[in-house]
Design a protein around this motif. Sequence first.
Motif, PDB file in Angstrom:
ATOM      1  N   LYS A 103       9.928   5.214 -15.492  1.00 13.53           N
ATOM      2  CA  LYS A 103      10.982   5.656 -14.572  1.00 13.53           C
ATOM      3  C   LYS A 103      10.491   5.620 -13.123  1.00 13.53           C
ATOM      4  N   ILE A 104       9.218   5.965 -12.909  1.00 16.67           N
ATOM      5  CA  ILE A 104       8.664   5.921 -11.549  1.00 16.67           C
ATOM      6  C   ILE A 104       8.641   4.484 -11.040  1.00 16.67           C
ATOM      7  N   PHE A 105       8.245   3.537 -11.895  1.00 10.92           N
ATOM      8  CA  PHE A 105       8.229   2.130 -11.489  1.00 10.92           C
ATOM      9  C   PHE A 105       9.628   1.655 -11.110  1.00 10.92           C
ATOM     10  N   ASP A 106      10.624   2.064 -11.896  1.00  7.62           N
ATOM     11  CA  ASP A 106      12.001   1.661 -11.605  1.00  7.62           C
ATOM     12  C   ASP A 106      12.471   2.245 -10.272  1.00  7.62           C
ATOM     13  N   LYS A 139       1.541   9.568  -5.617  1.00  3.21           N
ATOM     14  CA  LYS A 139       2.165  10.858  -5.318  1.00  3.21           C
ATOM     15  C   LYS A 139       3.146  11.258  -6.421  1.00  3.21           C
ATOM     16  N   ALA A 140       3.932  10.301  -6.926  1.00  2.00           N
ATOM     17  CA  ALA A 140       4.904  10.601  -7.976  1.00  2.00           C
ATOM     18  C   ALA A 140       4.194  11.015  -9.268  1.00  2.00           C
ATOM     19  N   VAL A 187       0.838  -1.197   0.000  1.00  2.00           N
ATOM     20  CA  VAL A 187       0.000   0.000   0.000  1.00  2.00           C
ATOM     21  C   VAL A 187       0.877   1.253   0.000  1.00  2.00           C
ATOM     22  N   ASP A 188       2.000   1.206   0.729  1.00  2.00           N
ATOM     23  CA  ASP A 188       2.900   2.365   0.768  1.00  2.00           C
ATOM     24  C   ASP A 188       3.477   2.653  -0.618  1.00  2.00           C
ATOM     25  N   ASP A 189       3.885   1.587  -1.324  1.00  2.00           N
ATOM     26  CA  ASP A 189       4.416   1.785  -2.676  1.00  2.00           C
ATOM     27  C   ASP A 189       3.333   2.310  -3.617  1.00  2.00           C
ATOM     28  N   PHE A 190       2.105   1.834  -3.431  1.00  2.00           N
ATOM     29  CA  PHE A 190       0.999   2.300  -4.274  1.00  2.00           C
ATOM     30  C   PHE A 190       0.730   3.788  -4.024  1.00  2.00           C
ATOM     31  N   TYR A 208       6.282  -6.430 -12.138  1.00  2.00           N
ATOM     32  CA  TYR A 208       5.243  -7.429 -12.362  1.00  2.00           C
ATOM     33  C   TYR A 208       5.912  -8.760 -12.652  1.00  2.00           C
ATOM     34  N   HIS A 209       5.553  -9.803 -11.865  1.00  2.00           N
ATOM     35  CA  HIS A 209       6.149 -11.122 -12.019  1.00  2.00           C
ATOM     36  C   HIS A 209       5.073 -12.115 -12.423  1.00  2.00           C
ATOM     37  N   LEU A 210       5.415 -12.997 -13.346  1.00  2.00           N
ATOM     38  CA  LEU A 210       4.495 -14.050 -13.727  1.00  2.00           C
ATOM     39  C   LEU A 210       4.411 -15.108 -12.632  1.00  2.00           C
ATOM     40  N   LEU A 211       3.293 -15.805 -12.591  1.00  2.00           N
ATOM     41  CA  LEU A 211       3.175 -16.928 -11.673  1.00  2.00           C
ATOM     42  C   LEU A 211       4.152 -18.031 -12.074  1.00  2.00           C
TER      43      LEU A 211
END
Length: 311
Positions: A280-283, A219-220, A211-214, A289-292
């Motif tokens: 860039k924000i995701f990095d 915010k970014a 939740v903090d990252d979200f 995102y990881h596959l199962l």
Amino acid sequence: MCHKSHNETNIGNMLGYIEEEDLLRFLKTVEVYTIFPLFEGAVETGKIIKSSFRNWVVHAYVERKALAHSLNDTKTAVQQLHKLASAIVTVIIIVISLLVTGLATTKVLVVFTSQLLLVGFMFQNTCKTIFESIIFVFVMHPFDVGDRCVIDGVQMIVEEMNILTTVFLRYDAEKIYYPNSVLLTKPISNFRRSPDMGDAIDITIDVSTSVDDFNALKKAIQLYIESKPKHWNPKHTLLVKEIENLNKMKLTLCVQHTMNHQNYGEKSARRSELVFELKKIFDNLGIKYHLLPQQVHLMHVDVIGNGGMSM
């Protein structure tokens, strides 16, 4: 905007930008403050740089050129309508003149009228098409020359308008001719006449994102959009659409441009810049995102004899 010395102004001119004092030589202060918002980045920096001025000149040229084409095509359409109306009025005047002078009797008039009705019956579809085209061009008038429109799901620019037909230029520069009587029955989307338009970007992130990252992501995005007031309206929304396969969370970023989509190239460039900023924000936040885990089946093959095999 700040005031600088005459020497600094000359240096600015050599470096390729225009400042407030340069414009004050020719304009009033109120006019200067009206002009500066027309140039991108001028309000924030107090300078009109060369690239911003060039973009404004090109934009003004395109707008004036489209207006000139629109006026020319409207004039042509009016001239065609004037010829048609003149022909009808001429026939009526001739008939009335023959009746007044006594050169035509009632019997002759009945025969002439019956022939006109016969001709009208034969060309009723043509008359209907002309009437509908006139209504479309002069009453509805859903677009002008240079407008970007969407018809039947195809995005096109109005190239030429006539009484009976309209010529469109498709995205691949192919010309398409539409009868105006057909356009009368179709829904037409006009970008130029639309207000500031919105855009949506679909995003997929790992469901394990905290939740903090979200919140940091929201915010970014907000900081970036607010840093581009010439490109984006500060009002935007980041929506969570759904969680799929228990491993990915689908998001949609809804933003609003400070322009409509008439200038589609500029619109696409702004959207591309926003998508790259999201990357860039995701990095920076480590959002991935990881596959199962996927099942992998291995098979061992033994070769027996001359070409035989067993598994």
